[in-house]
Every structure is written in structure tokens, then in C-alpha cells.
Write a protein that holds these residues in place. Structure first.
Motif, PDB file in Angstrom:
ATOM      1  N   THR A  26      14.436  12.938  -6.733  1.00 53.56           N
ATOM      2  CA  THR A  26      15.291  11.936  -5.707  1.00 53.56           C
ATOM      3  C   THR A  26      13.358  11.098  -4.454  1.00 53.56           C
ATOM      4  N   VAL A  27      13.233  11.949  -3.940  1.00 53.59           N
ATOM      5  CA  VAL A  27      12.676  12.297  -3.408  1.00 53.59           C
ATOM      6  C   VAL A  27      10.913  11.526  -4.216  1.00 53.59           C
ATOM      7  N   ILE A  28      10.404  11.937  -5.762  1.00 49.65           N
ATOM      8  CA  ILE A  28       9.548  11.404  -6.145  1.00 49.65           C
ATOM      9  C   ILE A  28       9.648   9.787  -5.955  1.00 49.65           C
ATOM     10  N   TYR A  29      10.893   9.544  -6.266  1.00 49.36           N
ATOM     11  CA  TYR A  29      11.654   8.360  -6.858  1.00 49.36           C
ATOM     12  C   TYR A  29      11.299   7.360  -5.082  1.00 49.36           C
ATOM     13  N   THR A  30      11.581   7.977  -4.462  1.00 50.37           N
ATOM     14  CA  THR A  30      11.896   7.264  -2.774  1.00 50.37           C
ATOM     15  C   THR A  30      10.746   7.293  -2.683  1.00 50.37           C
ATOM     16  N   LEU A  31       9.744   8.105  -2.905  1.00 52.83           N
ATOM     17  CA  LEU A  31       8.123   7.799  -2.281  1.00 52.83           C
ATOM     18  C   LEU A  31       7.170   6.666  -3.177  1.00 52.83           C
ATOM     19  N   ASN A  32       7.886   7.136  -4.356  1.00 58.81           N
ATOM     20  CA  ASN A  32       7.053   6.006  -5.608  1.00 58.81           C
ATOM     21  C   ASN A  32       7.673   4.534  -4.469  1.00 58.81           C
ATOM     22  N   TYR A  33       8.626   4.323  -4.337  1.00 57.55           N
ATOM     23  CA  TYR A  33       9.480   3.450  -4.115  1.00 57.55           C
ATOM     24  C   TYR A  33       9.045   2.645  -2.488  1.00 57.55           C
ATOM     25  N   HIS A  34       8.411   3.540  -2.154  1.00 58.36           N
ATOM     26  CA  HIS A  34       8.063   3.128  -0.461  1.00 58.36           C
ATOM     27  C   HIS A  34       6.369   2.990  -0.416  1.00 58.36           C
ATOM     28  N   MET A  35       5.786   3.504  -1.144  1.00 53.17           N
ATOM     29  CA  MET A  35       4.756   3.439  -1.293  1.00 53.17           C
ATOM     30  C   MET A  35       4.617   1.496  -2.206  1.00 53.17           C
ATOM     31  N   THR A  36       5.016   1.553  -3.019  1.00 48.54           N
ATOM     32  CA  THR A  36       4.963  -0.015  -3.951  1.00 48.54           C
ATOM     33  C   THR A  36       5.339  -1.315  -3.007  1.00 48.54           C
ATOM     34  N   ILE A  37       6.230  -1.008  -1.323  1.00 45.44           N
ATOM     35  CA  ILE A  37       6.196  -1.492  -0.427  1.00 45.44           C
ATOM     36  C   ILE A  37       5.651  -1.653   0.475  1.00 45.44           C
ATOM     37  N   VAL A  38       4.640  -0.582   1.075  1.00 41.99           N
ATOM     38  CA  VAL A  38       3.283  -0.360   1.933  1.00 41.99           C
ATOM     39  C   VAL A  38       2.139  -1.395   0.946  1.00 41.99           C
ATOM     40  N   GLN A  39       2.328  -1.641  -0.165  1.00 40.98           N
ATOM     41  CA  GLN A  39       1.362  -2.269  -0.677  1.00 40.98           C
ATOM     42  C   GLN A  39       0.990  -3.793  -0.804  1.00 40.98           C
ATOM     43  N   ARG A  40       2.292  -4.093  -1.307  1.00 42.18           N
ATOM     44  CA  ARG A  40       2.819  -5.452  -1.066  1.00 42.18           C
ATOM     45  C   ARG A  40       3.041  -5.741   0.404  1.00 42.18           C
ATOM     46  N   ILE A  41       3.101  -5.206   1.275  1.00 43.14           N
ATOM     47  CA  ILE A  41       2.366  -5.480   2.763  1.00 43.14           C
ATOM     48  C   ILE A  41       1.528  -5.456   2.951  1.00 43.14           C
ATOM     49  N   LYS A  42       0.494  -4.862   2.651  1.00 41.51           N
ATOM     50  CA  LYS A  42      -0.817  -4.673   3.082  1.00 41.51           C
ATOM     51  C   LYS A  42      -1.503  -5.806   2.127  1.00 41.51           C
ATOM     52  N   TYR A  43      -1.080  -6.073   1.047  1.00 42.50           N
ATOM     53  CA  TYR A  43      -1.767  -7.764   0.717  1.00 42.50           C
ATOM     54  C   TYR A  43      -1.230  -8.782   1.175  1.00 42.50           C
ATOM     55  N   GLU A  44       0.285  -8.780   1.088  1.00 42.80           N
ATOM     56  CA  GLU A  44       1.349 -10.185   2.622  1.00 42.80           C
ATOM     57  C   GLU A  44       0.263 -10.039   3.731  1.00 42.80           C
ATOM     58  N   THR A  45       0.034  -9.156   4.144  1.00 41.40           N
ATOM     59  CA  THR A  45      -0.898  -9.125   5.449  1.00 41.40           C
ATOM     60  C   THR A  45      -2.325  -9.293   5.568  1.00 41.40           C
ATOM     61  N   THR A  46      -2.142  -9.456   4.450  1.00 46.63           N
ATOM     62  CA  THR A  46      -3.924  -9.834   4.567  1.00 46.63           C
ATOM     63  C   THR A  46      -4.264 -11.672   3.695  1.00 46.63           C
ATOM     64  N   ALA A  47      -3.054 -11.412   2.949  1.00 46.91           N
ATOM     65  CA  ALA A  47      -3.062 -13.383   2.759  1.00 46.91           C
ATOM     66  C   ALA A  47      -2.542 -13.330   4.177  1.00 46.91           C
ATOM     67  N   THR A  48      -1.604 -12.954   4.913  1.00 44.51           N
ATOM     68  CA  THR A  48      -1.497 -14.210   6.183  1.00 44.51           C
ATOM     69  C   THR A  48      -2.784 -14.305   6.990  1.00 44.51           C
ATOM     70  N   LEU A  49      -3.417 -13.492   7.378  1.00 48.88           N
ATOM     71  CA  LEU A  49      -4.643 -13.467   7.549  1.00 48.88           C
ATOM     72  C   LEU A  49      -5.855 -13.812   6.830  1.00 48.88           C
ATOM     73  N   LEU A  50      -5.934 -13.818   5.924  1.00 47.82           N
ATOM     74  CA  LEU A  50      -6.846 -14.805   5.273  1.00 47.82           C
ATOM     75  C   LEU A  50      -6.829 -16.744   5.618  1.00 47.82           C
ATOM     76  N   ALA A  51      -5.144 -16.672   5.243  1.00 46.05           N
ATOM     77  CA  ALA A  51      -4.921 -17.834   5.072  1.00 46.05           C
ATOM     78  C   ALA A  51      -4.534 -18.736   6.852  1.00 46.05           C
ATOM     79  N   ARG A  52      -4.404 -17.822   8.113  1.00 44.71           N
ATOM     80  CA  ARG A  52      -5.262 -18.136   9.230  1.00 44.71           C
ATOM     81  C   ARG A  52      -6.778 -18.254   8.989  1.00 44.71           C
ATOM     82  N   GLU A  53      -7.340 -17.646   8.355  1.00 45.89           N
ATOM     83  CA  GLU A  53      -8.726 -18.103   8.669  1.00 45.89           C
ATOM     84  C   GLU A  53      -9.102 -19.431   7.926  1.00 45.89           C
ATOM     85  N   LYS A  54      -8.638 -19.549   6.794  1.00 46.04           N
ATOM     86  CA  LYS A  54      -8.751 -20.988   5.825  1.00 46.04           C
ATOM     87  C   LYS A  54      -8.523 -22.180   6.587  1.00 46.04           C
ATOM     88  N   VAL A  55      -7.730 -22.181   7.713  1.00 48.36           N
ATOM     89  CA  VAL A  55      -6.980 -22.992   8.114  1.00 48.36           C
ATOM     90  C   VAL A  55      -7.468 -23.468   9.807  1.00 48.36           C
TER      91      VAL A  55
END
Length: 125
Positions: A26-55
Motif C-alpha cells: 500500500t505504501v509503495i503504491y501510494t508513493l508511486n501514485y503521488h510521484m505521478t501526480i507531482v510529475q504531472r503538476i510539474k509539467y503543467e506548471t512549466t507549461a503554464t509559465l511557458l504559455a505566459r512567456e509566449k503570450v
């Protein structure tokens, strides 16, 4: 005469190992799930900042001649594309900007408006 021995029986050890292995899985599954969420949020944040820069780049320099492209290093995995949308007011243009990344084709879209003329008027009036 029997002496009472201290220790655990085999069934107690097996039950403990079963519970412990369930907790570890359960702990390993939870850590893997949360690491996936952190990675997705990292990419979404970077994409948001790049979009602002392009605008901001579009507002300062105007629309680029190409309608799509890639960002320079270290963001070469991110791509951008823009489309001009229809607005019922002359002198204003709507810009739909899409930032894409990843093998799964994740995207983030933003919409902005830009003043293009010296006056603003309703089209058709």
C-alpha cells in the motif's frame, strides 16, 4: 513437566508478515501514485509559465510567422501552437495558444485577446 517458552508461534509470525506485506504494498503504491501526480503538476506548471512567456512575446513582438514551434533548451520537450479565433469586434483578435508535451500528448490551452487596430467597432454595424 512443561516449561512455558517465550516467543511467537508460526501462525503469529505468518499473520504479522501478511499484515506487514499488505502495508508495504500500500505504501509503495501510494508513493508511486503521488510521484505521478507531482510529475504531472510539474509539467503543467512549466507549461503554464511557458504559455505566459509566449503570450508576452506575442504582445511585444507580434505574431510569429510560424503557427507552431518548440521552446528552446531546457524546455525542448514542450511545443506551442497558436490559432487566430473570430471575434465580433474589429480591432481585436483572439489568440488560442496550446502548449503540448509528453508522449501521451498532454496539452494546456490558453486564450488571450490582443488589440490590433487604432479603433474598436462592432463588425457588421
Amino acid at each position: 513437566k512443561f516449561r512455558k517458552k517465550s516467543g511467537f508461534t508460526l501462525i503469529e509470525v505468518m499473520a504479522s508478515l501478511a499484515i506487514l506485506s499488505g502495508v508495504i504494498v500500500t505504501v509503495i503504491y501510494t508513493l508511486n501514485y503521488h510521484m505521478t501526480i507531482v510529475q504531472r503538476i510539474k509539467y503543467e506548471t512549466t507549461a503554464t509559465l511557458l504559455a505566459r512567456e509566449k503570450v508576452e512575446d506575442i504582445n511585444l513582438r507580434g505574431l510569429p510567422s510560424e503557427k507552431e514551434g518548440a521552446f528552446p533548451r531546457p524546455h525542448e520537450m514542450f511545443r506551442w501552437r497558436y490559432e487566430i479565433g473570430d471575434v465580433p469586434v474589429s480591432g481585436i483578435e483572439k489568440i488560442n495558444l496550446t502548449i503540448g508535451w509528453g508522449e501521451k500528448g498532454e496539452t494546456l490551452s490558453v486564450e488571450t485577446y490582443r488589440f490590433t487596430g487604432s479603433t474598436i467597432s462592432l463588425k457588421g454595424i
